[in-house]
Scaffold this motif. Structure first.
Motif, short mmCIF file in Angstrom:
data_model
loop_
_atom_site.label_atom_id
_atom_site.label_comp_id
_atom_site.label_asym_id
_atom_site.label_seq_id
_atom_site.Cartn_x
_atom_site.Cartn_y
_atom_site.Cartn_z
N LEU A 57 0.82 -1.21 0.00
CA LEU A 57 0.00 0.00 0.00
C LEU A 57 0.85 1.26 0.00
CD1 LEU A 57 -3.02 -0.74 2.32
CD2 LEU A 57 -2.97 -0.46 -0.15
N MET A 58 1.93 1.20 0.77
CA MET A 58 2.80 2.38 0.81
C MET A 58 3.35 2.65 -0.58
SD MET A 58 5.06 2.29 4.18
CE MET A 58 4.34 2.47 5.78
N MET A 59 3.73 1.56 -1.26
CA MET A 59 4.29 1.75 -2.59
C MET A 59 3.21 2.27 -3.55
SD MET A 59 6.86 -1.43 -2.62
CE MET A 59 7.08 -1.48 -4.37
N ASP A 60 2.00 1.71 -3.42
CA ASP A 60 0.90 2.21 -4.25
C ASP A 60 0.72 3.70 -4.05
OD1 ASP A 60 0.46 -0.27 -5.07
OD2 ASP A 60 -1.44 -0.59 -4.04
N THR A 61 0.70 4.06 -2.76
CA THR A 61 0.45 5.46 -2.45
C THR A 61 1.58 6.31 -3.00
OG1 THR A 61 0.02 4.49 -0.33
CG2 THR A 61 -0.55 6.80 -0.58
N GLU A 62 2.79 5.74 -2.96
CA GLU A 62 3.93 6.51 -3.42
C GLU A 62 3.72 6.96 -4.87
OE1 GLU A 62 7.67 4.60 -2.83
OE2 GLU A 62 8.69 6.53 -2.86
N GLU A 63 3.32 5.98 -5.71
CA GLU A 63 3.09 6.35 -7.12
C GLU A 63 2.05 7.45 -7.21
OE1 GLU A 63 2.08 2.73 -9.12
OE2 GLU A 63 3.98 1.86 -8.45
N ASP A 64 0.98 7.24 -6.47
CA ASP A 64 -0.13 8.17 -6.48
C ASP A 64 0.30 9.56 -5.98
OD1 ASP A 64 -2.85 9.04 -6.37
OD2 ASP A 64 -2.75 8.72 -4.20
N GLU A 65 1.05 9.52 -4.88
CA GLU A 65 1.37 10.78 -4.22
C GLU A 65 2.49 11.54 -4.92
OE1 GLU A 65 -1.34 10.22 -0.92
OE2 GLU A 65 -0.56 11.83 -2.13
N GLN A 66 3.31 10.82 -5.66
CA GLN A 66 4.40 11.53 -6.33
C GLN A 66 3.87 12.60 -7.26
OE1 GLN A 66 7.19 8.83 -8.00
NE2 GLN A 66 8.27 8.57 -6.07
N GLU A 67 2.71 12.30 -7.81
CA GLU A 67 2.06 13.29 -8.68
C GLU A 67 1.81 14.59 -7.91
OE1 GLU A 67 0.33 11.86 -11.86
OE2 GLU A 67 2.04 10.55 -11.43
N ARG A 68 1.47 14.40 -6.64
CA ARG A 68 1.12 15.57 -5.84
C ARG A 68 2.30 16.12 -5.05
NH1 ARG A 68 -3.10 14.48 -1.95
NH2 ARG A 68 -3.04 12.24 -2.18
N GLY A 69 3.46 15.50 -5.23
CA GLY A 69 4.64 16.02 -4.57
C GLY A 69 4.76 15.67 -3.10
N ILE A 70 4.11 14.59 -2.70
CA ILE A 70 4.23 14.16 -1.30
C ILE A 70 5.04 12.86 -1.31
CG2 ILE A 70 2.96 13.45 0.75
CD1 ILE A 70 0.55 14.94 -0.48
N THR A 71 5.97 12.75 -0.39
CA THR A 71 6.80 11.54 -0.40
C THR A 71 6.36 10.56 0.66
OG1 THR A 71 8.43 13.20 0.00
CG2 THR A 71 9.22 11.02 -0.71
N ILE A 72 6.61 9.32 0.37
CA ILE A 72 6.43 8.28 1.38
C ILE A 72 7.83 7.95 1.88
CG2 ILE A 72 5.54 5.97 1.87
CD1 ILE A 72 3.84 8.26 -0.05
N ASP A 73 8.01 7.96 3.14
CA ASP A 73 9.30 7.59 3.70
C ASP A 73 9.05 6.54 4.76
OD1 ASP A 73 11.68 7.34 4.90
OD2 ASP A 73 12.08 9.48 5.13
N ALA A 74 9.22 5.29 4.36
CA ALA A 74 8.86 4.20 5.27
C ALA A 74 9.74 4.21 6.52
CB ALA A 74 8.98 2.86 4.56
N ALA A 75 10.82 5.01 6.49
CA ALA A 75 11.71 5.05 7.64
C ALA A 75 11.07 5.81 8.80
CB ALA A 75 13.02 5.70 7.27
N ASN A 76 10.09 6.66 8.49
CA ASN A 76 9.43 7.42 9.55
C ASN A 76 7.93 7.27 9.39
OD1 ASN A 76 11.87 9.03 10.53
ND2 ASN A 76 11.85 9.41 8.35
N VAL A 77 7.28 6.75 10.39
CA VAL A 77 5.84 6.66 10.31
C VAL A 77 5.22 7.15 11.62
CG1 VAL A 77 5.79 4.76 8.63
CG2 VAL A 77 5.84 4.23 11.06
N SER A 78 4.07 7.78 11.50
CA SER A 78 3.38 8.21 12.70
C SER A 78 2.01 7.58 12.71
CB SER A 78 3.22 9.73 12.71
OG SER A 78 4.49 10.31 12.76
N MET A 79 1.51 7.31 13.89
CA MET A 79 0.18 6.72 13.98
C MET A 79 -0.49 7.21 15.25
SD MET A 79 1.58 2.94 14.84
CE MET A 79 3.23 3.19 14.22
N THR A 80 -1.79 7.04 15.30
CA THR A 80 -2.48 7.40 16.53
C THR A 80 -3.02 6.12 17.18
OG1 THR A 80 -4.56 7.72 15.37
CG2 THR A 80 -3.16 9.66 15.61
N HIS A 81 -3.08 6.15 18.50
CA HIS A 81 -3.57 4.96 19.21
C HIS A 81 -4.31 5.42 20.47
CE1 HIS A 81 -3.79 0.97 20.92
NE2 HIS A 81 -3.17 1.37 22.01
N GLU A 82 -5.48 4.85 20.65
CA GLU A 82 -6.26 5.21 21.84
C GLU A 82 -5.87 4.31 23.00
OE1 GLU A 82 -10.30 6.31 21.13
OE2 GLU A 82 -10.87 5.57 23.12
#
Ligand code: GDP
Length: 396
Positions: A57-82
């Protein structure tokens, strides 16, 4: 509202709340399961559709997002948790798995306050486990332990409860020996940092089959090792995952046992910075003050095909904003910040501002390198990060 937009909004809301932020790393010997565990956490936190799909999914998004100039950097991820009815922002920095990257591992440790040490239950603590534990402790980063691949003890090695217990306790013993050896003469730590099942600083499980347990989880779900052995032997792994999902167990442990920036910085700053501890700068860092001077420690530089060089690091004090002119240690003159961003899911998202206590991604710092101190006023830079070489471990 789309899922992505919701995540962005929630991360932006939480970044102003240091008591609900945890900056963490997962550290492991190669192949012990760091990547598989990270996938679990992202999926469990709702950042990706389902476990096992993270990378795709990250790679899928990467292709998609590159168009919009946003990078995926799997080295840094943030998430929320309750956790305990409160949402937490968890910033996870990857540590390279290979010994040659020892320098990078240490740099990542500077940005975080907690390190989850992952150990393969079958292999036990390995040389690189010792390296990462030492690097974490040297930076004043608190450890917890996740013993992975417990499914293999049951299904492959056909171990019974006593054998399993003995093996797991021996892994915990080995890791604690390392922790004790390092922390005995660390007088800035006023609590016992050895890990234990009873305290809830140890979790067990299978990142592959996505189940996990800890003492608090066993108390909450009623699932104990007897149930686990039975369900795993009968191939009921899906049921095990549904009843005691690994991501919940591990993220609860992160929220409960890792310090937030407000707790961590007063202890960590004197360890990594030798400047005047009576100064306003020191005060700003101790208080994680968003109104203090900017003090930003760059831990990684990556290249974005659209945005150019991105400096990622830990903001100890102040607030980063577009257009700021900042000093970069070891260089003359100032650099002007072009954009500031946060990592959300695995993506870098530009935001208006990032306050102290967060991991930020900045463009425009053309003179910065990994290890630079970037600040609003000229200051004593952070201590250089020492590389710890691979130790020779003797296993008992
Ligand atoms: P990393 O090098 O630490 O990132 O390790 P990976 O996450 O890539 O895992 C290494 C190998 O171990 C892969 O083949 C995984 O499928 C496998 N693995 C990871 N976790 C488990 C587990 O809990 N049980 C079993 N049986 N295999 C696992």
């Amino acid at each position: 509202m789309g899922r992505r937009k919701k995540i962005v909004q929630e991360c932006e809301r939480l970044m102003d709340n240091p008591d609900h932020i945890r900056n963490i790393a997962i550290a492991a010997h190669v192949d012990h399961g760091k990547t598989t565990l990270t996938d679990n956490l992202l999926a469990g936190a709702g950042m990706i559709a389902d476990e096992g799909e993270a990378t795709r999914l990250m790679m899928d998004t990467e292709e998609d997002e590159q168009e919009r100039g946003i990078t995926i950097d799997a080295a840094n991820v943030s998430m929320t948790h309750e956790y305990e009815d409160t949402n937490h922002l968890i910033n996870l920095i990857d540590t390279p798995g290979h010994v040659d990257f020892g320098g990078d591992v240490t740099r990542a440790m500077r940005a975080v306050d907690g390190a989850m040490v992952v150990v393969d239950a079958v292999e036990g603590a390995m040389p690189q486990t010792e390296t990462v534990v030492r690097q974490a402790l040297r930076e004043g980063v608190k450890p917890t332990l996740f013993i992975n691949k417990v499914d293999r003890l049951i299904s492959e090695l056909q171990e019974g409860p006593e054998e399993m217990q003995q093996r797991l306790m021996s892994v915990i013993g080995d890791v604690n020996e390392l922790i004790r050896g390092m922390t005995d003469d660390m007088d800035d730590i006023d609590e016992d940092w050895t890990v234990s099942v009873e305290d809830g600083t140890v979790a067990f499980g299978s990142a592959l089959y996505r189940w996990g347990v800890s003492m608090p989880s066993m108390q909450a779900t009623g699932i104990d090792f007897g149930d686990i052995i039975e369900l795993e032997r009968n191939d009921n792994r899906q049921e095990l995952h549904d009843r005691t999902p690994l991501s919940d167990v591990v993220l609860d442990m992160v929220c409960e046992h890792f310090p937030n920036p407000l707790n961590a910085q007063p202890r960590r700053v004197p360890r990594i910075w030798r400047g005047d501890d009576e100064s306003e700068l020191a005060e700003g860092m101790r208080l994680v003050d968003p109104d203090g001077e900017v003090v930003f420690m760059v831990t990684d530089i990556s290249m974005d095909p659209h945005a150019g060089e991105i400096a990622t690091g830990r903001l100890f004090s102040g607030t980063l904003e577009k257009g700021q002119e900042l000093y970069v240690s070891g260089t003359a003159g100032k650099n002007r910040i072009q954009n500031v961003g946060l990592f959300m899911g695995g993506e870098r998202e530009e935001v208006e501002r990032v306050p102290a206590g967060n991991i930020a991604a900045v463009t425009g710092l053309r003179d910065a390198i990994a290890g630079s101190t970037v600040s609003g006023v000229e200051m004593t830079p952070f201590e250089s990060i020492e590389h710890i070489s691979e130790p020779v471990i003797t296993k008992s």
